[in-house]
Write a protein that holds these residues in place. Sequence first.
Motif, PDB file in Angstrom:
ATOM      1  N   ILE A   1     -18.895   2.329  10.278  1.00  0.00           N
ATOM      2  CA  ILE A   1     -19.464   1.523   9.182  1.00  0.00           C
ATOM      3  C   ILE A   1     -19.633   2.283   7.870  1.00  0.00           C
ATOM      4  N   SER A   2     -19.533   3.607   7.887  1.00  0.00           N
ATOM      5  CA  SER A   2     -19.797   4.373   6.657  1.00  0.00           C
ATOM      6  C   SER A   2     -18.892   3.986   5.485  1.00  0.00           C
ATOM      7  N   PRO A   3     -17.612   3.597   5.707  1.00  0.00           N
ATOM      8  CA  PRO A   3     -16.823   3.159   4.546  1.00  0.00           C
ATOM      9  C   PRO A   3     -17.356   1.884   3.888  1.00  0.00           C
ATOM     10  N   SER A   4     -18.227   1.175   4.610  1.00  0.00           N
ATOM     11  CA  SER A   4     -18.757  -0.094   4.096  1.00  0.00           C
ATOM     12  C   SER A   4     -20.100   0.071   3.392  1.00  0.00           C
ATOM     13  N   VAL A   5     -20.633   1.289   3.408  1.00  0.00           N
ATOM     14  CA  VAL A   5     -21.926   1.574   2.776  1.00  0.00           C
ATOM     15  C   VAL A   5     -21.671   2.333   1.479  1.00  0.00           C
TER      16      VAL A   5
ATOM     17  N   SER B   1     -18.170   6.111  -0.117  1.00  0.00           N
ATOM     18  CA  SER B   1     -18.237   7.395   0.578  1.00  0.00           C
ATOM     19  C   SER B   1     -17.016   8.260   0.289  1.00  0.00           C
ATOM     20  N   GLU B   2     -15.946   7.634  -0.186  1.00  0.00           N
ATOM     21  CA  GLU B   2     -14.736   8.372  -0.575  1.00  0.00           C
ATOM     22  C   GLU B   2     -14.749   8.742  -2.056  1.00  0.00           C
ATOM     23  N   ARG B   3     -15.918   8.577  -2.696  1.00  0.00           N
ATOM     24  CA  ARG B   3     -16.145   8.948  -4.094  1.00  0.00           C
ATOM     25  C   ARG B   3     -15.332   8.097  -5.079  1.00  0.00           C
ATOM     26  N   VAL B   4     -15.026   6.884  -4.681  1.00  0.00           N
ATOM     27  CA  VAL B   4     -14.409   5.930  -5.602  1.00  0.00           C
ATOM     28  C   VAL B   4     -15.526   5.239  -6.379  1.00  0.00           C
ATOM     29  N   LYS B   5     -15.412   5.232  -7.704  1.00  0.00           N
ATOM     30  CA  LYS B   5     -16.451   4.676  -8.566  1.00  0.00           C
ATOM     31  C   LYS B   5     -15.941   3.413  -9.245  1.00  0.00           C
ATOM     32  N   GLN B   6     -16.790   2.369  -9.245  1.00  0.00           N
ATOM     33  CA  GLN B   6     -16.471   1.131  -9.936  1.00  0.00           C
ATOM     34  C   GLN B   6     -17.686   0.647 -10.724  1.00  0.00           C
ATOM     35  N   THR B   7     -17.405  -0.034 -11.836  1.00  0.00           N
ATOM     36  CA  THR B   7     -18.474  -0.701 -12.579  1.00  0.00           C
ATOM     37  C   THR B   7     -18.798  -2.015 -11.887  1.00  0.00           C
ATOM     38  N   ALA B   8     -20.081  -2.326 -11.764  1.00  0.00           N
ATOM     39  CA  ALA B   8     -20.513  -3.538 -11.077  1.00  0.00           C
ATOM     40  C   ALA B   8     -21.340  -4.400 -12.011  1.00  0.00           C
TER      41      ALA B   8
ATOM     42  N   LEU C   1     -23.976  -7.802  -6.014  1.00  0.00           N
ATOM     43  CA  LEU C   1     -23.189  -7.252  -7.109  1.00  0.00           C
ATOM     44  C   LEU C   1     -21.729  -7.632  -6.910  1.00  0.00           C
ATOM     45  N   HIS C   2     -21.034  -7.834  -8.030  1.00  0.00           N
ATOM     46  CA  HIS C   2     -19.597  -8.129  -7.976  1.00  0.00           C
ATOM     47  C   HIS C   2     -18.823  -6.926  -8.492  1.00  0.00           C
ATOM     48  N   LEU C   3     -17.742  -6.594  -7.789  1.00  0.00           N
ATOM     49  CA  LEU C   3     -16.890  -5.459  -8.159  1.00  0.00           C
ATOM     50  C   LEU C   3     -15.525  -5.962  -8.620  1.00  0.00           C
ATOM     51  N   PRO C   4     -14.870  -5.253  -9.538  1.00  0.00           N
ATOM     52  CA  PRO C   4     -13.534  -5.666  -9.970  1.00  0.00           C
ATOM     53  C   PRO C   4     -12.470  -5.497  -8.887  1.00  0.00           C
ATOM     54  N   SER C   5     -12.676  -4.569  -7.945  1.00  0.00           N
ATOM     55  CA  SER C   5     -11.712  -4.335  -6.870  1.00  0.00           C
ATOM     56  C   SER C   5     -12.438  -4.284  -5.534  1.00  0.00           C
ATOM     57  N   PRO C   6     -11.804  -4.770  -4.462  1.00  0.00           N
ATOM     58  CA  PRO C   6     -12.459  -4.746  -3.149  1.00  0.00           C
ATOM     59  C   PRO C   6     -12.618  -3.329  -2.618  1.00  0.00           C
ATOM     60  N   ILE C   7     -13.615  -3.133  -1.781  1.00  0.00           N
ATOM     61  CA  ILE C   7     -13.863  -1.838  -1.152  1.00  0.00           C
ATOM     62  C   ILE C   7     -13.037  -1.733   0.123  1.00  0.00           C
TER      63      ILE C   7
ATOM     64  N   GLU D   1     -26.359  13.931   1.900  1.00  0.00           N
ATOM     65  CA  GLU D   1     -25.198  13.168   2.335  1.00  0.00           C
ATOM     66  C   GLU D   1     -25.635  11.835   2.950  1.00  0.00           C
ATOM     67  N   TYR D   2     -24.665  10.940   3.120  1.00  0.00           N
ATOM     68  CA  TYR D   2     -24.937   9.688   3.806  1.00  0.00           C
ATOM     69  C   TYR D   2     -25.586   9.992   5.156  1.00  0.00           C
ATOM     70  N   SER D   3     -26.584   9.169   5.516  1.00  0.00           N
ATOM     71  CA  SER D   3     -27.344   9.439   6.729  1.00  0.00           C
ATOM     72  C   SER D   3     -27.441   8.201   7.609  1.00  0.00           C
ATOM     73  N   ILE D   4     -27.547   8.420   8.913  1.00  0.00           N
ATOM     74  CA  ILE D   4     -27.868   7.366   9.866  1.00  0.00           C
ATOM     75  C   ILE D   4     -29.081   7.840  10.653  1.00  0.00           C
ATOM     76  N   VAL D   5     -30.098   7.002  10.717  1.00  0.00           N
ATOM     77  CA  VAL D   5     -31.377   7.397  11.316  1.00  0.00           C
ATOM     78  C   VAL D   5     -31.685   6.460  12.480  1.00  0.00           C
ATOM     79  N   ASN D   6     -31.980   7.050  13.629  1.00  0.00           N
ATOM     80  CA  ASN D   6     -32.321   6.271  14.814  1.00  0.00           C
ATOM     81  C   ASN D   6     -33.794   5.863  14.766  1.00  0.00           C
ATOM     82  N   GLY D   7     -34.088   4.660  15.269  1.00  0.00           N
ATOM     83  CA  GLY D   7     -35.462   4.187  15.327  1.00  0.00           C
ATOM     84  C   GLY D   7     -35.560   2.978  16.229  1.00  0.00           C
ATOM     85  N   SER D   8     -36.673   2.275  16.146  1.00  0.00           N
ATOM     86  CA  SER D   8     -36.852   1.065  16.946  1.00  0.00           C
ATOM     87  C   SER D   8     -37.540  -0.002  16.116  1.00  0.00           C
ATOM     88  N   PHE D   9     -37.300  -1.237  16.482  1.00  0.00           N
ATOM     89  CA  PHE D   9     -37.911  -2.372  15.787  1.00  0.00           C
ATOM     90  C   PHE D   9     -39.247  -2.707  16.447  1.00  0.00           C
TER      91      PHE D   9
END
Length: 428
Positions: free
Chosen positions: A30-34, A86-93, A107-113, A141-149
Amino acid sequence: MKLTAVVLVFLGWNLAWAQANNAETLFKRISPSVVVVKTEVSGNSGVVSSASGFITHRKDWVVTNYHAVTDAIFEAKAHNLTVHTSERVKQTARVIAVDVLNDLAILHLPSPIDGPLLELREALPAKGENGFSVGKPGSFEYSIVNGSFNGMHDEQSSPLIVFSGAINSGMSGGPTLDARGRVVGVNVATSTRHQLIGLVIPSSAVSTLIKRTAEQSTPDNAQLRADISKQLALFGQQQLQRLDTGLNNVRRLGPFNVRADLADQQVCSTEMQNNTQWRYSVVKQTCESASGLYVMDEQQAGNIISGSFLLQGPGLTDLQMASLVERRLYGLSGVSKAPVDSTPWQCSEQRVKVPHGLTVQLHACRRALTKLPNLNEYRFRYTPLVRGPNALVVAMGLDGFDDATAKAILKKSMSSLAFDANFDKAKP
């Protein structure tokens, strides 16, 4: 006994390994989607704020927190909104939709991620169910943290999921996932009083905002601010309705009945104010509404605060009591110099008949919030015109309401007034 202990240790290690392995697998998927959402100063690229976000429904739409993008809405000329993958691609939103009540923005981006769309899970998680919070905390860096609801937190303007796991600064706006990688909600806050208590906006609110956004044309900033004003006006009406849910809507202050608790679980406080140099005493009752909504820095909406002051001067003449009331009214005006995003105060004074045969002297001040169409700040002060050693002064402050709702709140307050003319005679 030893065998049981060994089995338990093995099972505990196996569970910890499985969770770590699942976190690693999920993060890779999922990191490419964050993404990171930054508000930058125009022409300078200095970062004003940084938050997280993610893609769902469309690859050129990013879901994040409303509070993370307010500068781009209300100070658009001075700020740029950018999204970084996460690949350091920058877009104006640009912001195309907000839900102020639930602290969400799209937010709307000019190009899809270039990443998979994350699936939303609208069903609330079971208490104790494992989950993961994802985002980019500050300069780390990007992080993933374990927890519980752990159930729901219902004291806010909108219900939030309690997540027992770290949601650090910068992770706000990122997704909170279940074990299958479905988005249970959106990171929004962490408790400042308790360790590892995070708060998450349920995915059902995201689904509702996406559906509404898909059905409307893309707004410009003026239309966006107008929509925010409508949402805040609706919230103001909800605050009005909450006035009747207080445990004690009316309380006694000496010979007066006054409006009290402004919402369920919002109990008024009362204090005595005495000074040996005074020839009178003061009993002060302070009441506040349920928490308002964040609009932008130094601006909230839907806040109500009311102060009722019982002035008791058994040795004072009627003229001295009138002078005391006048000084108190003046000192409680609450009318300060208008900030740049407000018009000057407009004030009036009149006498108003209220129920129970009373007449009050009402001072009313109003100023418009220029960035929020049809919303205003109000400062009301009133005193019932009665004679004797007891007087009452009520001061109210309302922020971010429309005229109709503000008048209804004032009417409820004044309609609660009552005066017992035999109060002092009844004393032994």
